[in-house]
Write a protein that holds these residues in place. Structure first.
Motif, PDB file in Angstrom:
ATOM      1  N   THR A  44      25.696  33.796  33.765  1.00 35.39           N
ATOM      2  CA  THR A  44      26.817  34.496  34.361  1.00 35.39           C
ATOM      3  C   THR A  44      26.369  35.671  35.200  1.00 35.39           C
ATOM      4  N   ILE A  45      27.009  35.821  36.340  1.00 35.45           N
ATOM      5  CA  ILE A  45      26.863  37.020  37.160  1.00 35.45           C
ATOM      6  C   ILE A  45      28.202  37.734  37.092  1.00 35.45           C
ATOM      7  N   ILE A  46      28.191  38.971  36.619  1.00 37.51           N
ATOM      8  CA  ILE A  46      29.432  39.734  36.496  1.00 37.51           C
ATOM      9  C   ILE A  46      29.723  40.411  37.823  1.00 37.51           C
ATOM     10  N   PRO A  47      30.962  40.332  38.305  1.00 35.00           N
ATOM     11  CA  PRO A  47      31.302  40.932  39.600  1.00 35.00           C
ATOM     12  C   PRO A  47      31.004  42.426  39.658  1.00 35.00           C
ATOM     13  N   VAL A  48      30.503  42.882  40.811  1.00 36.00           N
ATOM     14  CA  VAL A  48      30.140  44.279  41.000  1.00 36.00           C
ATOM     15  C   VAL A  48      31.355  45.186  40.894  1.00 36.00           C
ATOM     16  N   ASP A  49      32.473  44.762  41.436  1.00 36.20           N
ATOM     17  CA  ASP A  49      33.653  45.626  41.523  1.00 36.20           C
ATOM     18  C   ASP A  49      34.646  45.394  40.385  1.00 36.20           C
ATOM     19  N   ILE A  50      34.176  44.908  39.251  1.00 38.87           N
ATOM     20  CA  ILE A  50      35.081  44.624  38.133  1.00 38.87           C
ATOM     21  C   ILE A  50      35.684  45.917  37.602  1.00 38.87           C
ATOM     22  N   ASP A  51      36.960  45.842  37.211  1.00 33.34           N
ATOM     23  CA  ASP A  51      37.678  47.029  36.759  1.00 33.34           C
ATOM     24  C   ASP A  51      38.466  46.701  35.489  1.00 33.34           C
ATOM     25  N   ILE A  52      39.009  47.706  34.853  1.00 37.59           N
ATOM     26  CA  ILE A  52      39.835  47.516  33.666  1.00 37.59           C
ATOM     27  C   ILE A  52      41.000  46.590  34.026  1.00 37.59           C
ATOM     28  N   GLY A  53      41.225  45.597  33.184  1.00 35.16           N
ATOM     29  CA  GLY A  53      42.287  44.615  33.427  1.00 35.16           C
ATOM     30  C   GLY A  53      41.810  43.368  34.144  1.00 35.16           C
ATOM     31  N   ASP A  54      40.637  43.432  34.787  1.00 31.89           N
ATOM     32  CA  ASP A  54      40.089  42.261  35.466  1.00 31.89           C
ATOM     33  C   ASP A  54      39.536  41.274  34.445  1.00 31.89           C
ATOM     34  N   THR A  55      39.441  40.019  34.845  1.00 31.84           N
ATOM     35  CA  THR A  55      38.857  38.992  33.992  1.00 31.84           C
ATOM     36  C   THR A  55      37.613  38.420  34.658  1.00 31.84           C
ATOM     37  N   PHE A  56      36.740  37.861  33.831  1.00 32.54           N
ATOM     38  CA  PHE A  56      35.530  37.203  34.318  1.00 32.54           C
ATOM     39  C   PHE A  56      35.087  36.218  33.239  1.00 32.54           C
ATOM     40  N   PHE A  57      34.162  35.337  33.580  1.00 39.49           N
ATOM     41  CA  PHE A  57      33.653  34.349  32.635  1.00 39.49           C
ATOM     42  C   PHE A  57      32.265  34.759  32.173  1.00 39.49           C
ATOM     43  N   PHE A  58      32.018  34.595  30.864  1.00 39.80           N
ATOM     44  CA  PHE A  58      30.735  34.983  30.269  1.00 39.80           C
ATOM     45  C   PHE A  58      30.566  34.159  29.002  1.00 39.80           C
ATOM     46  N   GLY A  59      29.524  33.347  28.927  1.00 36.30           N
ATOM     47  CA  GLY A  59      29.301  32.486  27.784  1.00 36.30           C
ATOM     48  C   GLY A  59      30.146  31.231  27.848  1.00 36.30           C
ATOM     49  N   VAL A  60      29.909  30.311  26.914  1.00 33.99           N
ATOM     50  CA  VAL A  60      30.666  29.061  26.843  1.00 33.99           C
ATOM     51  C   VAL A  60      30.978  28.745  25.385  1.00 33.99           C
ATOM     52  N   TYR A  61      32.078  28.005  25.177  1.00 36.96           N
ATOM     53  CA  TYR A  61      32.461  27.573  23.838  1.00 36.96           C
ATOM     54  C   TYR A  61      33.414  26.401  23.992  1.00 36.96           C
ATOM     55  N   GLU A  62      33.362  25.464  23.066  1.00 39.14           N
ATOM     56  CA  GLU A  62      34.276  24.329  23.128  1.00 39.14           C
ATOM     57  C   GLU A  62      35.719  24.828  23.090  1.00 39.14           C
ATOM     58  N   GLN A  63      36.532  24.374  24.057  1.00 41.78           N
ATOM     59  CA  GLN A  63      37.907  24.846  24.120  1.00 41.78           C
ATOM     60  C   GLN A  63      38.919  23.725  24.303  1.00 41.78           C
ATOM     61  N   ASP A  64      38.521  22.598  24.882  1.00 40.68           N
ATOM     62  CA  ASP A  64      39.496  21.545  25.183  1.00 40.68           C
ATOM     63  C   ASP A  64      39.410  20.341  24.239  1.00 40.68           C
ATOM     64  N   CYS A  65      38.608  20.428  23.185  1.00 39.40           N
ATOM     65  CA  CYS A  65      38.435  19.333  22.207  1.00 39.40           C
ATOM     66  C   CYS A  65      37.841  18.077  22.828  1.00 39.40           C
ATOM     67  N   ASN A  66      37.157  18.218  23.927  1.00 43.18           N
ATOM     68  CA  ASN A  66      36.514  17.088  24.579  1.00 43.18           C
ATOM     69  C   ASN A  66      35.029  17.417  24.720  1.00 43.18           C
ATOM     70  N   SER A  67      34.242  17.056  23.719  1.00 45.37           N
ATOM     71  CA  SER A  67      32.823  17.411  23.728  1.00 45.37           C
ATOM     72  C   SER A  67      32.028  16.627  24.771  1.00 45.37           C
ATOM     73  N   SER A  68      32.615  15.586  25.351  1.00 42.06           N
ATOM     74  CA  SER A  68      31.892  14.808  26.363  1.00 42.06           C
ATOM     75  C   SER A  68      31.794  15.545  27.700  1.00 42.06           C
TER      76      SER A  68
END
Length: 186
Positions: A44-68
């Motif tokens: 992950t590269i975190i955005p330079v201009d990130i601020d409170i309330g902003d979202t970004f992606f960092f790490g991974v985890y099973e979320q959709d129950c589709n391991s394929s």
């Protein structure tokens, strides 16, 4: 909840749980690699201009129950920024675990959820590079203002839950406190 150093190679010693990290990150966008090795799947590269309330992606985890289709990127919202630290909260409930596996009096310091978050989840969700950017935060044991439960001892954690005071500070309205699970967490 995670305290992240947005710069690569950030330190392992971190702030109190209420502190966060001011970003002077090195990147300008989020990238997810597709290497075959699951420990290198995400970078992950975190955005330079990130601020409170902003979202970004960092790490991974099973979320959709589709391991394929591999694990999905974890979306985080920035709750606070102080100095070179960010306090972030996942935007969805990623798994469903009890606070403690046994029915007994326990505190954050002794509960099974803390062990799972800082062991199994921490190692599964974040690459080695990402783990270098997650700060070891001191989580203070404060008395619950509504109940006379034992707060236990302060801990040092990479992943932790908000205290009652932090919930009131960062999520002041009931609508902010709504937690929606991923398909995997249901």
């Amino acid at each position: 909840l995670v305290v992240i150093n947005p710069e690569e190679g950030g330190g392992k010693e971190g702030p109190r749980a209420t502190e966060t990290q001011d970003a002077e990150p090195s990147g300008s966008e989020v990238t997810i690699s597709t290497a075959n090795n699951p420990t290198e799947y995400h970078d992950t590269i975190i955005p330079v201009d990130i601020d409170i309330g902003d979202t970004f992606f960092f790490g991974v985890y099973e979320q959709d129950c589709n391991s394929s289709n591999r694990q999905e990127p974890i979306e985080w919202v920035v709750l606070d920024k102080i100095d070179d630290k960010m306090l972030v909260l996942s935007t969805e409930a990623l798994d469903c675990k009890p606070y403690n596996n046994q029915d007994c009096d326990c505190t954050w310091a002794t509960c099974s959820l803390r062990k799972w978050l800082n062991g199994t989840f921490y190692k599964a969700a974040f690459s080695n590079k990402e783990r270098e950017r997650i700060m070891d935060a001191t989580v203070e044991a404060h008395a619950n203002p509504d109940f006379s439960t034992n707060p236990g001892m302060s801990t040092h954690d990479y992943i932790f839950l908000l205290s009652v005071e932090e919930v009131n500070q960062y999520l002041p309205y009931d609508s902010n406190r709504m937690c929606f699970p991923t398909e995997y967490a249901k």
